[in-house]
Design a protein around this motif. Structure first.
Motif, PDB file in Angstrom:
ATOM      1  N   LYS A   1       3.690  -7.167   6.033  1.00 45.09           N
ATOM      2  CA  LYS A   1       3.215  -6.233   5.004  1.00 45.09           C
ATOM      3  C   LYS A   1       3.069  -4.827   5.574  1.00 45.09           C
ATOM      4  CE  LYS A   1       0.692  -9.535   2.080  1.00 45.09           C
ATOM      5  NZ  LYS A   1      -0.638  -9.937   1.569  1.00 45.09           N
ATOM      6  N   LYS A   2       2.508  -4.728   6.770  1.00 46.13           N
ATOM      7  CA  LYS A   2       2.351  -3.423   7.417  1.00 46.13           C
ATOM      8  C   LYS A   2       3.711  -2.782   7.662  1.00 46.13           C
ATOM      9  CE  LYS A   2      -1.936  -4.461   9.945  1.00 46.13           C
ATOM     10  NZ  LYS A   2      -2.513  -4.671  11.304  1.00 46.13           N
ATOM     11  N   TYR A   3       4.676  -3.593   8.052  1.00 46.54           N
ATOM     12  CA  TYR A   3       6.015  -3.064   8.321  1.00 46.54           C
ATOM     13  C   TYR A   3       6.623  -2.487   7.047  1.00 46.54           C
ATOM     14  CZ  TYR A   3      10.609  -2.531  10.389  1.00 46.54           C
ATOM     15  OH  TYR A   3      11.788  -2.000  10.859  1.00 46.54           O
TER      16      TYR A   3
ATOM     17  N   SER B   1      -2.149   6.115   3.012  1.00 44.04           N
ATOM     18  CA  SER B   1      -1.336   5.241   3.859  1.00 44.04           C
ATOM     19  C   SER B   1      -0.092   5.971   4.349  1.00 44.04           C
ATOM     20  CB  SER B   1      -0.928   3.988   3.081  1.00 44.04           C
ATOM     21  OG  SER B   1      -0.032   3.191   3.843  1.00 44.04           O
TER      22      SER B   1
ATOM     23  N   TYR C   1       0.729   7.030   8.442  1.00 43.48           N
ATOM     24  CA  TYR C   1       1.916   6.641   9.196  1.00 43.48           C
ATOM     25  C   TYR C   1       2.713   7.868   9.633  1.00 43.48           C
ATOM     26  CZ  TYR C   1       1.312   1.681   8.051  1.00 43.48           C
ATOM     27  OH  TYR C   1       0.840   0.386   7.952  1.00 43.48           O
TER      28      TYR C   1
ATOM     29  N   ILE D   1       3.634   0.028  14.100  1.00 45.26           N
ATOM     30  CA  ILE D   1       2.556  -0.864  13.670  1.00 45.26           C
ATOM     31  C   ILE D   1       2.043  -1.724  14.821  1.00 45.26           C
ATOM     32  CG2 ILE D   1       3.391  -0.907  11.289  1.00 45.26           C
ATOM     33  CD1 ILE D   1       4.408  -3.786  11.846  1.00 45.26           C
TER      34      ILE D   1
ATOM     35  N   ASP E   1       0.847  -1.193   0.000  1.00 42.18           N
ATOM     36  CA  ASP E   1       0.000   0.000   0.000  1.00 42.18           C
ATOM     37  C   ASP E   1       0.883   1.243   0.000  1.00 42.18           C
ATOM     38  OD1 ASP E   1      -1.838   2.003   0.293  1.00 42.18           O
ATOM     39  OD2 ASP E   1      -2.811   1.175   2.077  1.00 42.18           O
TER      40      ASP E   1
ATOM     41  N   ASN F   1       5.015  -1.413   4.472  1.00 43.18           N
ATOM     42  CA  ASN F   1       4.252  -0.209   4.132  1.00 43.18           C
ATOM     43  C   ASN F   1       4.717   0.990   4.953  1.00 43.18           C
ATOM     44  OD1 ASN F   1       2.707  -1.645   2.283  1.00 43.18           O
ATOM     45  ND2 ASN F   1       1.010  -1.975   3.700  1.00 43.18           N
ATOM     46  N   ALA F   2       4.950   0.748   6.245  1.00 45.02           N
ATOM     47  CA  ALA F   2       5.422   1.826   7.120  1.00 45.02           C
ATOM     48  C   ALA F   2       6.803   2.294   6.694  1.00 45.02           C
ATOM     49  CB  ALA F   2       5.443   1.349   8.570  1.00 45.02           C
TER      50      ALA F   2
ATOM     51  N   ASN G   1       0.470 -10.485   7.428  1.00 43.26           N
ATOM     52  CA  ASN G   1      -0.075  -9.124   7.353  1.00 43.26           C
ATOM     53  C   ASN G   1       0.803  -8.140   8.129  1.00 43.26           C
ATOM     54  OD1 ASN G   1      -2.244 -10.003   5.816  1.00 43.26           O
ATOM     55  ND2 ASN G   1      -3.592 -10.261   7.576  1.00 43.26           N
ATOM     56  N   HIS G   2       1.373  -8.610   9.223  1.00 38.90           N
ATOM     57  CA  HIS G   2       2.229  -7.765  10.056  1.00 38.90           C
ATOM     58  C   HIS G   2       3.465  -7.329   9.268  1.00 38.90           C
ATOM     59  CE1 HIS G   2       2.684  -6.218  14.093  1.00 38.90           C
ATOM     60  NE2 HIS G   2       3.953  -6.586  14.127  1.00 38.90           N
TER      61      HIS G   2
ATOM     62  N   ASN H   1       9.543   1.611  13.304  1.00 39.65           N
ATOM     63  CA  ASN H   1       8.285   1.296  12.628  1.00 39.65           C
ATOM     64  C   ASN H   1       7.621   0.038  13.171  1.00 39.65           C
ATOM     65  OD1 ASN H   1       8.535   3.538  11.008  1.00 39.65           O
ATOM     66  ND2 ASN H   1       9.526   2.437   9.329  1.00 39.65           N
TER      67      ASN H   1
END
Length: 287
Positions: free
Chosen positions: A171-173, A33, A37, A70, A28, A175-176, A168-169, A66
């Motif tokens: 992926k979030k990292y 997004s 952040y 998250i 993302d 993204n951040a 997913n975690h 990061n």
């Protein structure tokens, strides 16, 4: 070292990178997004500054801030449905493993110091930050099971055997890290780890290749002086840091990779190394 094996390793890495580039990237990159952040970071500047200071003090990269971002959005009092508490979302067992009491999980100072030790230990084991983030979320036992099931130690291969929450975690990292402009550093670290693994498996003679730590340096540092102060061959230093000369010239900064047992020596001598580097540059310019 067998150069045929090196070239084979490079080819395999390049081919694999192409095949997996789309997966190991930010999922993302939307303006919303990035803004979300950045707003969380800007709203918690004091906490972020303390976390970054603590990470650098431990020889860890700033982008690990990061992970707290998250995990908790830097909220010290937050508790997850599973019972994880604080900025770093420590479960009781994880906290106790490092001597952090259940009550102190909400203590920013103590929990951050504990998180830094935990993350450093995980990096010594996995040698890349992507796998470290996954292990921090689901535990080393789940990582070991996934690696065994996939018959691989590389995240882009074994990830499918991890809990969806962990996937997913990560992926979030990523993204951040995209939002903070550090994604390429994380991905370069991952690919460097993979390259070192291939060299080691294919007969590399350097016992340190699978056990590297990282820190940031700028173009003021002279690599020859780093090698001299650490008493290592320049060729060996460059083998740990492929492309570092070009990155320092183009960007003015780069990540420096060193064997974990050498990193404390570098950090202790960092000021002296920079001073010697600048003195040599000034002498050369004066000629």
């Amino acid at each position: 070292m067998n150069f045929k094996n090196i070239f084979l390793g490079i080819f395999l890495i390049a081919f694999s990178n192409l095949a997996n580039a789309q997966f190991l990237s930010a999922s993302d990159t939307s303006e919303n997004s990035v803004k979300r952040y950045k707003n969380i970071i800007n709203a918690n500047k004091d906490i972020v500054n303390f976390i970054e200071y603590s990470l650098v003090e431990k020889g860890l990269p700033r982008h690990l801030r990061n992970l707290a971002l998250i995990e908790s959005h830097f909220d010290r009092k937050i508790t997850s449905g599973a019972g994880a508490v604080g900025v770093w979302q420590f479960m009781t067992a994880h906290a106790n493993q490092y001597g952090l009491t259940e009550q102190n999980r909400t203590d920013l100072y103590k929990s951050t110091k504990t998180a830094a030790v935990s993350l450093a230990n995980l990096y010594k084991k996995y040698n890349n930050w992507v796998t470290v983030v996954a292990a921090y979320n689901c535990g080393e036992g789940n990582i070991a099971k996934a690696m065994a099931a996939a018959n691989s130690t590389q995240y882009h291969i074994f990830y499918k055997y991890l809990p969806q929450e962990t996937i997913n975690h990560v992926k979030k990292y990523l993204n951040a890290c995209y939002a903070t402009g550090e994604l390429q550093t994380v991905l370069s670290n991952y690919n460097s780890s993979r390259m070192n693994t291939v060299f080691f498996v294919n007969g590399g003679s350097n016992k340190h290749l699978g056990d590297l730590s990282e820190t940031d340096i700028n173009a003021g540092f002279n690599l020859n002086i780093i090698a001299d102060e650490l008493d290592v061959d320049m060729d060996k230093l460059l083998s740990w840091n492929p492309g570092i000369n070009e990155e320092l010239q183009q960007k003015g900064e780069s990540t420096l990779y060193l064997p974990t047992d050498l990193m404390p020596d570098f950090l202790l001598r960092k000021t002296k190394i920079l001073s010697r580097s600048m003195k040599e540059r000034n002498t050369a310019n004066a000629k």
